[in-house]
Design a protein around this motif. Structure first.
Motif, PDB file in Angstrom:
ATOM      1  N   LEU A 139       0.825  -1.207   0.000  1.00  0.00           N
ATOM      2  CA  LEU A 139       0.000   0.000   0.000  1.00  0.00           C
ATOM      3  C   LEU A 139       0.862   1.261   0.000  1.00  0.00           C
ATOM      4  O   LEU A 139       0.492   2.270  -0.587  1.00  0.00           O
ATOM      5  N   ALA A 140       1.992   1.190   0.703  1.00  0.00           N
ATOM      6  CA  ALA A 140       2.929   2.306   0.750  1.00  0.00           C
ATOM      7  C   ALA A 140       4.335   1.730   0.727  1.00  0.00           C
ATOM      8  O   ALA A 140       4.666   0.874   1.549  1.00  0.00           O
ATOM      9  N   ALA A 141       5.158   2.186  -0.218  1.00  0.00           N
ATOM     10  CA  ALA A 141       6.490   1.589  -0.406  1.00  0.00           C
ATOM     11  C   ALA A 141       7.465   1.938   0.696  1.00  0.00           C
ATOM     12  O   ALA A 141       8.411   1.197   0.957  1.00  0.00           O
ATOM     13  N   GLY A 142       7.275   3.072   1.369  1.00  0.00           N
ATOM     14  CA  GLY A 142       8.243   3.484   2.379  1.00  0.00           C
ATOM     15  C   GLY A 142       9.608   3.701   1.743  1.00  0.00           C
ATOM     16  O   GLY A 142       9.718   4.227   0.628  1.00  0.00           O
ATOM     17  N   SER A 143      10.653   3.249   2.418  1.00  0.00           N
ATOM     18  CA  SER A 143      12.009   3.434   1.888  1.00  0.00           C
ATOM     19  C   SER A 143      12.310   2.527   0.708  1.00  0.00           C
ATOM     20  O   SER A 143      13.335   2.704   0.033  1.00  0.00           O
ATOM     21  N   ARG A 144      11.432   1.571   0.436  1.00  0.00           N
ATOM     22  CA  ARG A 144      11.623   0.741  -0.753  1.00  0.00           C
ATOM     23  C   ARG A 144      11.591   1.596  -2.023  1.00  0.00           C
ATOM     24  O   ARG A 144      12.112   1.190  -3.062  1.00  0.00           O
ATOM     25  N   ALA A 145      10.985   2.769  -1.914  1.00  0.00           N
ATOM     26  CA  ALA A 145      10.905   3.664  -3.070  1.00  0.00           C
ATOM     27  C   ALA A 145      12.283   4.109  -3.549  1.00  0.00           C
ATOM     28  O   ALA A 145      12.437   4.557  -4.689  1.00  0.00           O
ATOM     29  N   HIS A 146      13.288   3.980  -2.683  1.00  0.00           N
ATOM     30  CA  HIS A 146      14.652   4.372  -3.069  1.00  0.00           C
ATOM     31  C   HIS A 146      15.398   3.243  -3.781  1.00  0.00           C
ATOM     32  O   HIS A 146      16.536   3.438  -4.215  1.00  0.00           O
ATOM     33  N   GLY A 147      14.805   2.073  -3.864  1.00  0.00           N
ATOM     34  CA  GLY A 147      15.387   0.991  -4.645  1.00  0.00           C
ATOM     35  C   GLY A 147      16.378   0.109  -3.914  1.00  0.00           C
ATOM     36  O   GLY A 147      16.730   0.335  -2.753  1.00  0.00           O
ATOM     37  N   LEU A 148      16.822  -0.932  -4.624  1.00  0.00           N
ATOM     38  CA  LEU A 148      17.735  -1.903  -4.028  1.00  0.00           C
ATOM     39  C   LEU A 148      19.077  -1.292  -3.655  1.00  0.00           C
ATOM     40  O   LEU A 148      19.696  -1.689  -2.674  1.00  0.00           O
ATOM     41  N   HIS A 149      19.533  -0.332  -4.436  1.00  0.00           N
ATOM     42  CA  HIS A 149      20.831   0.280  -4.166  1.00  0.00           C
ATOM     43  C   HIS A 149      20.878   0.826  -2.741  1.00  0.00           C
ATOM     44  O   HIS A 149      21.818   0.562  -1.979  1.00  0.00           O
ATOM     45  N   TRP A 150      19.847   1.584  -2.355  1.00  0.00           N
ATOM     46  CA  TRP A 150      19.819   2.140  -1.004  1.00  0.00           C
ATOM     47  C   TRP A 150      19.624   1.046   0.030  1.00  0.00           C
ATOM     48  O   TRP A 150      20.212   1.085   1.122  1.00  0.00           O
ATOM     49  N   ALA A 151      18.817   0.033  -0.278  1.00  0.00           N
ATOM     50  CA  ALA A 151      18.612  -1.072   0.655  1.00  0.00           C
ATOM     51  C   ALA A 151      19.933  -1.755   0.977  1.00  0.00           C
ATOM     52  O   ALA A 151      20.216  -2.087   2.136  1.00  0.00           O
ATOM     53  N   ALA A 152      20.767  -1.976  -0.036  1.00  0.00           N
ATOM     54  CA  ALA A 152      22.060  -2.622   0.175  1.00  0.00           C
ATOM     55  C   ALA A 152      22.981  -1.752   1.025  1.00  0.00           C
ATOM     56  O   ALA A 152      23.689  -2.251   1.910  1.00  0.00           O
ATOM     57  N   VAL A 153      22.978  -0.444   0.756  1.00  0.00           N
ATOM     58  CA  VAL A 153      23.803   0.473   1.546  1.00  0.00           C
ATOM     59  C   VAL A 153      23.336   0.483   2.998  1.00  0.00           C
ATOM     60  O   VAL A 153      24.147   0.448   3.933  1.00  0.00           O
ATOM     61  N   TRP A 154      22.026   0.512   3.204  1.00  0.00           N
ATOM     62  CA  TRP A 154      21.460   0.563   4.558  1.00  0.00           C
ATOM     63  C   TRP A 154      21.788  -0.716   5.323  1.00  0.00           C
ATOM     64  O   TRP A 154      22.182  -0.673   6.493  1.00  0.00           O
ATOM     65  N   LEU A 155      21.646  -1.861   4.683  1.00  0.00           N
ATOM     66  CA  LEU A 155      21.965  -3.128   5.342  1.00  0.00           C
ATOM     67  C   LEU A 155      23.448  -3.222   5.666  1.00  0.00           C
ATOM     68  O   LEU A 155      23.836  -3.763   6.712  1.00  0.00           O
ATOM     69  N   GLU A 156      24.288  -2.701   4.780  1.00  0.00           N
ATOM     70  CA  GLU A 156      25.733  -2.712   5.050  1.00  0.00           C
ATOM     71  C   GLU A 156      26.047  -1.906   6.305  1.00  0.00           C
ATOM     72  O   GLU A 156      26.873  -2.309   7.135  1.00  0.00           O
ATOM     73  N   GLY A 157      25.368  -0.770   6.454  1.00  0.00           N
ATOM     74  CA  GLY A 157      25.570   0.037   7.647  1.00  0.00           C
ATOM     75  C   GLY A 157      25.181  -0.690   8.919  1.00  0.00           C
ATOM     76  O   GLY A 157      25.855  -0.597   9.955  1.00  0.00           O
TER      77      GLY A 157
END
Length: 266
Positions: A139-157
Motif C-alpha cells: 500500500l505504501a512503499a516506504g524506503s523501498r521507493a529508493h530501490g535496491l541500491h539504497w537497501a544494500a547500503v542501509w543493510l551494510e551500515g
C-alpha cells in the motif's frame, strides 16, 4: 580518555562485502534482463567492458537500480533467469530492511510523548518499512521507493554497526547478523550466477588473433574475467605474460575483444 574502537567480527566484514558486490553488479543484472541469454563470453558484458569499446548505452544511468520495481516494467523480458534473480534479491533485501528497522531502529521521538519530532522522522538514515495490505499488496512503499541500491547500503551500515553512537540504531543480535549474512551471501551468488560470473571456464570459438592458438576464458566470483592464449610464450600478442601464457584481464580485455572483432570482419 580515548576509547579504542572495537574490531568488527570477520563475518560482519564478509556480509558487508557481499552486500557491496550485489550493489555494484545490480546495474549489470538489470541490463541482462533485456538481453537474450547466450553461452558467449565475456559473461553478460559488464558496463565497464563495453565502455572500453565505446558501445555503452547512453541510458546506462537508469540501470543503477536506484529506482525500485524497474524490472516489472518489462512485460516481455529477454532473460527470465536474470529477471527471476533480480526479483528474488530485491524482495530479500527489502524484507530484511523492514524486519531490522522494526526491531533495531530507534522509534521516532515525540515531544511530551504527543508531538512527533518531524526532523527525527525525516532523518535520512532511517528506513521506513513498507505498508502491506491484507491481500499482500504493498500500500505504501516506504524506503523501498529508493530501490535496491539504497537497501544494500542501509543493510551494510547495520552489519558494520554504523550510527549507533547517537542511539539511532541498536546493535544487531548474533542471530540477526547470521540471518543477514545468509541473505547477503545467497543474493551475491544468485546475482553472479545470473551474470555468468560464478566461476566458469570457456573455450572461445575464435582463435587468438595473433597466433591462432586456443583462447581460454575464465570468470572468478567477485573478481575480474580473464582470457589466456594457450600457445605459450611464443604468442606475439601485446599482453601480459602470466605463468608462461599471454593473459588479458579486466579492462585489457577490450584490446583482445577488438582484435577478435577485427579478425571476424576481415
Amino acid at each position: 580518555m580515548t576509547t579504542t574502537p572495537t574490531a568488527l567480527p570477520e563475518h560482519a566484514l564478509t556480509t558487508a562485502a557481499d552486500l557491496r558486490a550485489v550493489r555494484e553488479q545490480w546495474g549489470d543484472l538489470l541490463v541482462a534482463v533485456e538481453q537474450r541469454p547466450a553461452d558467449t563470453w565475456p559473461p553478460r558484458e559488464t558496463r565497464g567492458f563495453l565502455d572500453q569499446l565505446g558501445d555503452a548505452d547512453q541510458d546506462d544511468e537508469q540501470h543503477l537500480g536506484r529506482t525500485p520495481l524497474t524490472l516489472r516494467q518489462h512485460p516481455a523480458p529477454a532473460n527470465l533467469d536474470a529477471l527471476d534473480a533480480a526479483l528474488a534479491v530485491e524482495a530479500a533485501f527489502f524484507t530484511a530492511c523492514d524486519a531490522i528497522a522494526v526491531r533495531y531502529q530507534r522509534p521516532v521521538r515525540a515531544h511530551l510523548r504527543v508531538v512527533v519530532d518531524e526532523d527525527d522522522r525525516a532523518d535520512p538514515r532511517r528506513w521506513t518499512p513498507a505498508t502491506i495490505g491484507p491481500s499482500g499488496r504493498t500500500l505504501a512503499a516506504g524506503s523501498r521507493a529508493h530501490g535496491l541500491h539504497w537497501a544494500a547500503v542501509w543493510l551494510e551500515g547495520r552489519a558494520l554497526g554504523e550510527d549507533q553512537g547517537d542511539g539511532m540504531f541498536y546493535p544487531l543480535g548474533d542471530d540477526v547478523l547470521a540471518d543477514l549474512a545468509t541473505v547477503a551471501r545467497r543474493a551475491r551468488r544468485r546475482v553472479e550466477s545470473a551474470l555468468g560470473r560464478d566461476g566458469r571456464t570457456t573455450v572461445l570459438p575464435d582463435p587468438c588473433p595473433w597466433c591462432r592458438g586456443e583462447l581460454l576464458a575464465r570468470t572468478v566470483p567477485g573478481g575480474e574475467p580473464s582470457a589466456t592464449c594457450q600457445t605459450g610464450e611464443q604468442c606475439p600478442a601485446p599482453a601480459t605474460l602470466d605463468r608462461g601464457r599471454r593473459m588479458w584481464r579486466g579492462a585489457d580485455l577490450a584490446a583482445l575483444w577488438a582484435a577478435l572483432d577485427g579478425r571476424r570482419a576481415a
